[in-house]
Design an enzyme around this catalytic site. Structure first.
Site, mmCIF file in Angstrom:
data_model
loop_
_atom_site.group_PDB
_atom_site.id
_atom_site.type_symbol
_atom_site.label_atom_id
_atom_site.label_comp_id
_atom_site.label_asym_id
_atom_site.label_seq_id
_atom_site.Cartn_x
_atom_site.Cartn_y
_atom_site.Cartn_z
ATOM 1 N N THR A 1 0.843 -1.188 0.000
ATOM 2 C CA THR A 1 0.000 0.000 0.000
ATOM 3 C C THR A 1 0.880 1.241 0.000
ATOM 4 O OG1 THR A 1 -1.752 1.217 1.138
ATOM 5 C CG2 THR A 1 -0.273 -0.083 2.526
ATOM 6 N N GLU A 2 0.439 2.264 -0.742
ATOM 7 C CA GLU A 2 1.277 3.437 -0.970
ATOM 8 C C GLU A 2 1.674 4.170 0.296
ATOM 9 O OE1 GLU A 2 -1.928 3.961 -4.245
ATOM 10 O OE2 GLU A 2 -1.592 2.582 -2.572
ATOM 11 N N ASN A 3 0.856 4.064 1.347
ATOM 12 C CA ASN A 3 1.187 4.788 2.569
ATOM 13 C C ASN A 3 2.259 4.103 3.409
ATOM 14 O OD1 ASN A 3 -1.089 2.955 2.891
ATOM 15 N ND2 ASN A 3 -1.162 3.618 5.019
ATOM 16 N N SER A 39 7.935 3.857 -0.265
ATOM 17 C CA SER A 39 6.874 3.085 -0.885
ATOM 18 C C SER A 39 6.771 3.394 -2.375
ATOM 19 C CB SER A 39 5.539 3.373 -0.185
ATOM 20 O OG SER A 39 4.506 2.608 -0.745
#
Length: 225
Positions: A49-51, A91
């Site tokens: 996940t990007e976070n 990320s």
């Protein structure tokens, strides 16, 4: 012939069946996140996940959420053994460095050459294209899950996108409520369709020619809520 289009859950189930064991995968915010629910038993998929989380698991039980643990869609997640945390800049370095095997996103339109539009329709949409722009050109493969047509019956698979693009020539496979379609050499190639639907029926709701490479197989999914 009569047919009933697939639900979002059924589309997500079908997409999940094609994710390889050991794949590193990013699921787009919203509908694509549902795919994780249908991961085949015995198959290990590493979700990103990007976070800044790699290796998260399913949603926690209601009341057991830890709101320090969320995905990019702000939904509570759990952690699998070996999960890791990192800065969101790292990320995106993973994404841009080509370390993801697959990204699955939703769509407003997909063009026959693989162009994707999924963030704005006229004045409606999110404020900016965001991380999807990185995902569609950083992941090794990009797939789309979507209804085959809009709410007013217009095709979402089109000759040329008329909405602002997320990425150019990036989509390789589309899972819709009526069919599974690959993008090959700038054309839509039909792989699977609902058994109760003729090719002519499907072409009528598709905005670009559907090509065949052999006979398409039946799009078969279980009954799901």
């Amino acid at each position: 012939m009569a047919y009933t289009k697939l639900t979002n859950a059924q589309i997500a189930w079908r997409a999940a069946q094609d994710i390889e064991d050991g794949a590193y995968v990013n699921l787009g915010i919203g509908f694509p996140e549902m795919i994780a629910k249908f991961q085949p038993e015995g198959r290990d998929v590493i979700y990103h996940t990007e976070n800044g989380v790699l290796g998260f698991g399913g949603a926690p039980k209601e009341g057991e959420e830890d709101w320090d643990l969320i995905n990019a869609g702000k939904k509570a997640i759990t952690l699998k053994p070996g999960a890791s945390f990192f800065h969101h800049a790292d990320s995106f370095s993973m994404v841009r460095g080509g370390h993801l095997d697959l990204a699955v996103l939703g769509a407003y339109q997909v063009a026959q050459n693989g162009d994707l539009a999924n963030w704005r329709v006229g004045s409606k949409g999110v404020p900016a294209v965001g991380g999807a722009m990185d995902l569609v050109h950083g992941a090794k493969r990009v797939a789309v899950v979507t209804d085959h047509v809009t709410k007013d019956g217009k095709p979402k698979l089109v000759e040329t996108c008329t909405f602002p693009l997320t990425g150019v020539g990036c989509v390789t496979r589309v899972y819709t409520s009526l069919a599974v379609v690959d993008i090959v050499d700038g054309h839509f190639v039909l792989r699977e369709k609902l058994s109760g639907m003729t090719l002519e029926n499907l072409q009528d709701v598709t905005g670009a020619p559907l090509h065949l490479e052999g006979d398409p197989t039946d799009l078969t999914v279980p009954a799901l809520d």
